[in-house]
Design an enzyme around this catalytic site. Structure first.
Site, PDB file in Angstrom:
ATOM      1  N   ILE A  36      -5.303  -0.921 -15.411  1.00 15.99           N
ATOM      2  CA  ILE A  36      -5.731   0.018 -14.545  1.00 15.99           C
ATOM      3  C   ILE A  36      -4.496   1.189 -14.564  1.00 15.99           C
ATOM      4  O   ILE A  36      -3.400   0.941 -14.485  1.00 15.99           O
ATOM      5  CB  ILE A  36      -5.614  -0.614 -13.042  1.00 15.99           C
ATOM      6  CG1 ILE A  36      -6.632  -1.914 -13.251  1.00 15.99           C
ATOM      7  CG2 ILE A  36      -5.893   0.295 -12.044  1.00 15.99           C
ATOM      8  CD1 ILE A  36      -8.067  -1.477 -13.385  1.00 15.99           C
ATOM      9  N   TYR A  81       5.713 -13.386 -14.016  1.00 15.81           N
ATOM     10  CA  TYR A  81       4.930 -12.739 -13.509  1.00 15.81           C
ATOM     11  C   TYR A  81       3.583 -13.677 -13.890  1.00 15.81           C
ATOM     12  O   TYR A  81       2.789 -13.579 -12.929  1.00 15.81           O
ATOM     13  CB  TYR A  81       4.756 -11.456 -14.009  1.00 15.81           C
ATOM     14  CG  TYR A  81       3.710 -10.402 -13.417  1.00 15.81           C
ATOM     15  CD1 TYR A  81       3.470 -10.236 -12.371  1.00 15.81           C
ATOM     16  CD2 TYR A  81       2.270 -10.253 -14.234  1.00 15.81           C
ATOM     17  CE1 TYR A  81       2.380  -9.364 -11.983  1.00 15.81           C
ATOM     18  CE2 TYR A  81       1.280  -9.518 -13.829  1.00 15.81           C
ATOM     19  CZ  TYR A  81       1.539  -9.166 -12.545  1.00 15.81           C
ATOM     20  OH  TYR A  81       0.480  -8.295 -12.115  1.00 15.81           O
ATOM     21  N   ALA A  89       0.861  -1.207  -0.196  1.00 14.10           N
ATOM     22  CA  ALA A  89       0.206  -0.230  -0.168  1.00 14.10           C
ATOM     23  C   ALA A  89       0.932   1.337   0.190  1.00 14.10           C
ATOM     24  O   ALA A  89       0.300   2.323   0.341  1.00 14.10           O
ATOM     25  CB  ALA A  89      -0.855   0.081   1.207  1.00 14.10           C
TER      26      ALA A  89
END
Length: 256
Positions: A195, A162, A13
């Site tokens: 995103i 990934y 975060a």
């Protein structure tokens, strides 16, 4: 139990524009005590943005690829609040200041492969394992993995490690769902597509224009899905992945 009496732990975060912080912000607004982690000191800036008093937010600098560090974060949160009701595994893909190798599998070094698996998959394993004993004891828990469409559903050249890591997260999720369902615990994933975050590249921004919705998603839109799966209302959903990609994977032709 009131949300003001519950604790949510959100990893990864540190970025103000990132999905992890968007999730933490929404959970904090919902009344949770929030514990947030990052690998750098900037996590303390994020904590002050959520609550300048520090009464409802705990912040930790930790490399969660290290087994002892992951357990130490969980122990510290339990010592302060006595419980962890929600875990959001948002750490992954990259670590601040440590670039990840972008190469085809043939050209990849074993060290780079191991590093991506550690950052993305091992962190989720270590954190999930660390919180489960408390959740099992209380017969309640919500675990949400921030996965990706890359790996479980699609991929791209240079993304083999990934993709493997994110695919592994989904496989782990399904096994844990079966192992913990009888204990009142659910575990699900959210799979973002394009995103817009601070780490988005120009090619990614351009690709997002060809989604059916015609734009990139926002971190807050992903966070909304995560927060739903972290809620008591999602009690009959477990072992599932919710795609948040503007319908992109539905298309055979994505434009040029």
């Amino acid at each position: 139990m009131k949300k003001s009496e519950q604790t949510a732990l959100v990893t990864g975060a540190g970025s103000r524009e990132g999905i992890g912080f968007a999730v933490a912000r929404r959970l904090h607004e919902a009344g949770f005590h929030i514990a947030i982690t990052s690998t750098t000191e900037r996590i303390h800036d994020r904590a002050r943005e959520l609550d300048p008093s520090g009464e409802t937010v705990s912040a930790f600098v930790a490399d969660l690829t290290e087994e002892a560090a992951a357990q130490a974060v969980v122990d510290a949160v339990l010592q302060r609040t006595g419980r962890i009701d929600v875990l959001v595994n948002g750490a992954g893909m990259t670590q601040s200041g440590k670039p990840v190798e972008d190469a085809t599998l043939e050209q990849s070094s074993y060290a780079a492969w191991q590093r991506q698996i550690a950052i993305t998959l091992n962190t989720a394993f270590l954190m999930t394992r660390a919180v489960l004993p408390g959740m099992v004891a209380r017969k309640y828990g919500r675990i949400v993995n921030v996965s990706s469409v890359t790996g479980p559903l699609v991929s791209a050249p240079g993304s083999s490690a990934y993709s493997a890591a994110k695919g592994g997260m989904d496989g782990m999720m399904r096994a844990v769902a079966l192992e913990t369902a009888a204990d009142g615990i659910t575990i699900n994933g959210v799979a973002p597509g394009w995103i817009a975050t601070a780490s988005s590249t120009d090619p990614e921004h351009r690709a997002a224009l060809h989604t059916p919705i015609g734009r990139a998603g926002t971190a807050d839109e992903v966070a909304a899905a995560v927060v739903f799966l972290a809620s008591p209302e999602a009690s009959y959903i477990t072992g599932q992945s919710l795609v948040v990609d503007g319908g992109n994977i539905l298309q055979e032709i994505k434009g040029s």
